[in-house]
Design a protein around this motif. Structure first.
Motif, PDB file in Angstrom:
ATOM      1  N   GLU A   1     -47.471  16.279  28.279  1.00 18.35           N
ATOM      2  CA  GLU A   1     -48.187  17.462  28.521  1.00 18.35           C
ATOM      3  C   GLU A   1     -48.215  18.473  27.177  1.00 18.35           C
ATOM      4  O   GLU A   1     -49.373  19.052  26.917  1.00 18.35           O
ATOM      5  N   LYS A   2     -47.079  18.676  26.939  1.00 18.42           N
ATOM      6  CA  LYS A   2     -47.006  19.793  25.703  1.00 18.42           C
ATOM      7  C   LYS A   2     -46.560  18.729  24.533  1.00 18.42           C
ATOM      8  O   LYS A   2     -45.767  18.370  24.290  1.00 18.42           O
ATOM      9  N   PRO A   3     -47.664  18.440  23.583  1.00 19.55           N
ATOM     10  CA  PRO A   3     -47.561  17.290  22.699  1.00 19.55           C
ATOM     11  C   PRO A   3     -46.463  17.248  21.592  1.00 19.55           C
ATOM     12  O   PRO A   3     -46.068  18.781  21.293  1.00 19.55           O
TER      13      PRO A   3
ATOM     14  N   ARG B   1     -41.493  14.355  27.917  1.00 21.01           N
ATOM     15  CA  ARG B   1     -40.968  15.603  27.751  1.00 21.01           C
ATOM     16  C   ARG B   1     -40.601  16.259  28.975  1.00 21.01           C
ATOM     17  O   ARG B   1     -39.697  15.601  29.739  1.00 21.01           O
ATOM     18  N   SER B   2     -40.983  17.462  29.183  1.00 27.15           N
ATOM     19  CA  SER B   2     -40.825  17.871  30.617  1.00 27.15           C
ATOM     20  C   SER B   2     -41.780  17.217  31.911  1.00 27.15           C
ATOM     21  O   SER B   2     -41.965  17.894  33.146  1.00 27.15           O
ATOM     22  N   ASP B   3     -42.493  16.424  31.421  1.00 25.40           N
ATOM     23  CA  ASP B   3     -43.314  15.680  32.281  1.00 25.40           C
ATOM     24  C   ASP B   3     -42.940  15.348  33.433  1.00 25.40           C
ATOM     25  O   ASP B   3     -42.078  14.546  33.578  1.00 25.40           O
TER      26      ASP B   3
ATOM     27  N   GLY C   1     -35.241  14.424  25.264  1.00 27.15           N
ATOM     28  CA  GLY C   1     -34.817  15.911  25.144  1.00 27.15           C
ATOM     29  C   GLY C   1     -33.748  15.586  25.957  1.00 27.15           C
ATOM     30  O   GLY C   1     -33.126  14.579  26.555  1.00 27.15           O
ATOM     31  N   ALA C   2     -33.261  16.907  26.604  1.00 30.33           N
ATOM     32  CA  ALA C   2     -31.780  16.810  27.279  1.00 30.33           C
ATOM     33  C   ALA C   2     -31.913  16.582  28.823  1.00 30.33           C
ATOM     34  O   ALA C   2     -31.383  15.816  29.538  1.00 30.33           O
ATOM     35  N   GLY C   3     -32.530  17.695  29.584  1.00 31.23           N
ATOM     36  CA  GLY C   3     -32.566  17.631  30.917  1.00 31.23           C
ATOM     37  C   GLY C   3     -33.582  16.869  31.458  1.00 31.23           C
ATOM     38  O   GLY C   3     -34.631  16.567  31.254  1.00 31.23           O
TER      39      GLY C   3
END
Ligand code: 3PG
Length: 306
Positions: free
Chosen positions: A9-11, A56-58, A78-80
């Protein structure tokens, strides 16, 4: 042909996407790109036929997992990984991984960017304050926490850390003072930088009693997750202590109230952007692609989290 979906969503940066694509194409996979998709329906559709997914945070919830027919692996670049339903994935035999450390430097740099920005009154020409000589507490000494410690020392801060999962010797070898409780950390440090994950134990765990232990000039820096803060406590401490300040990578749900009453004592990024650098995109994105190839071709489960 094995299909890998990049659903962001955040490319990522264009360069990161082209490197990821190159690596996956070389391995003989087909790449499907879904960026800025806006609605969860687009993700549900895109996931149907793919074998692997980079996110990513998707949000990869039960619906996304169940909409897939061939999915074998999801890698959170990523991490989380609080955005992935680990149990639903496990139940369907889908492996979930993250890429620890790959975007850590970007997040650590943002923490200091926000501290300096607020200390200099958002760059208005009034008199600000410095970080040198102040106490900095690192709450969780993982990849990001470690770099925050290094940068903090560069600024001339006195650096402390609390992490029950990391050996005290490792922390002290970095020249950081290891404290044995969160209470001690908050009691000691004017600046506390949060690096705890968001999970059942940590959600809303940063509460009034903890924040109120901080000495005068208390500044809480949150580049972790907004969910780890108890927002009723946050509003209470803003009201009770005029010295308390809060910096957060993404606004809390109670942002409007803080913005209305506590001008000059906060800064929130408009979108979560700690990891949004060219370097972090490349590191985390390429690591995710590599992990997919290693898993699908060789069964390598390093960095599996479910
Ligand atoms: C992480 O958990 O790695 C960071 O919060 C970065 O998230 P992002 O990839 O959505 O920017």
């Amino acid at each position: 042909m094995t299909k890998v979906l990049i659903a962001t969503e955040k490319p990522f940066s264009g360069k990161a996407v082209s490197e990821i694509r190159g690596l996956l194409t070389e391995a003989g996979y087909e790449v499907v790109l879904l960026e800025k998709y806006g609605s969860q329906d687009a993700l549900l559709k895109a996931v149907e036929e793919v074998d692997a997914m980079i996110i990513r945070s998707d949000v990869v919830d039960k619906d996304v997992i169940n909409a897939s027919r061939n999915l074998k692996i999801v890698v959170r670049a990523g991490a989380g990984y609080d955005n992935v339903d680990l149990e639903a994935a496990k139940a369907k035999g889908v492996v979930v991984m993250n890429t620890p450390g790959q975007n850590a430097n970007a997040v650590a740099e943002l923490a200091f960017g926000m501290m300096v920005y607020l200390n200099r009154n958002k760059f208005n020409p009034t008199t600000g304050t410095e970080l040198r000589g102040k106490t900095l507490g690192i709450h969780a000494y993982g990849y990001v926490g470690r770099i925050v410690g290094m940068i903090g020392k560069g600024f001339g801060m006195k650096v402390y850390a609390f992490d029950p999962y990391i050996d005290k010797v490792i922390i002290e070898n970095d020249g950081v003072v290891s404290l044995s409780s969160a209470e001690d950390l908050y009691r000691t440090c004017q600046y506390v930088s949060l690096h705890i994950p968001a999970n059942k134990e940590t959600r809303e765990s940063i509460n009034y009693d903890l924040m109120n232990l901080m000495p005068q000039g208390a500044t809480l820096v949150n580049t972790a997750r907004k969910e780890v803060i108890d927002e009723a406590s946050l509003l209470k401490i803003f009201n009770m202590r005029s010295d308390f300040r809060y910096l957060s990578d993404i606004a809390p749900d109670c942002a409007a109230e803080i913005e209305q009453h506590f001008e000059g004592r906060f800064f929130f990024t408009p979108k979560k952007m700690g990891a949004q650098t060219a370097e972090a995109n490349l590191n985390a994105g390429v690591a995710a692609a590599r992990q997919i190839v290693n898993f699908l071709d060789r069964g390598d489960e390093t960095f599996r989290v479910n």
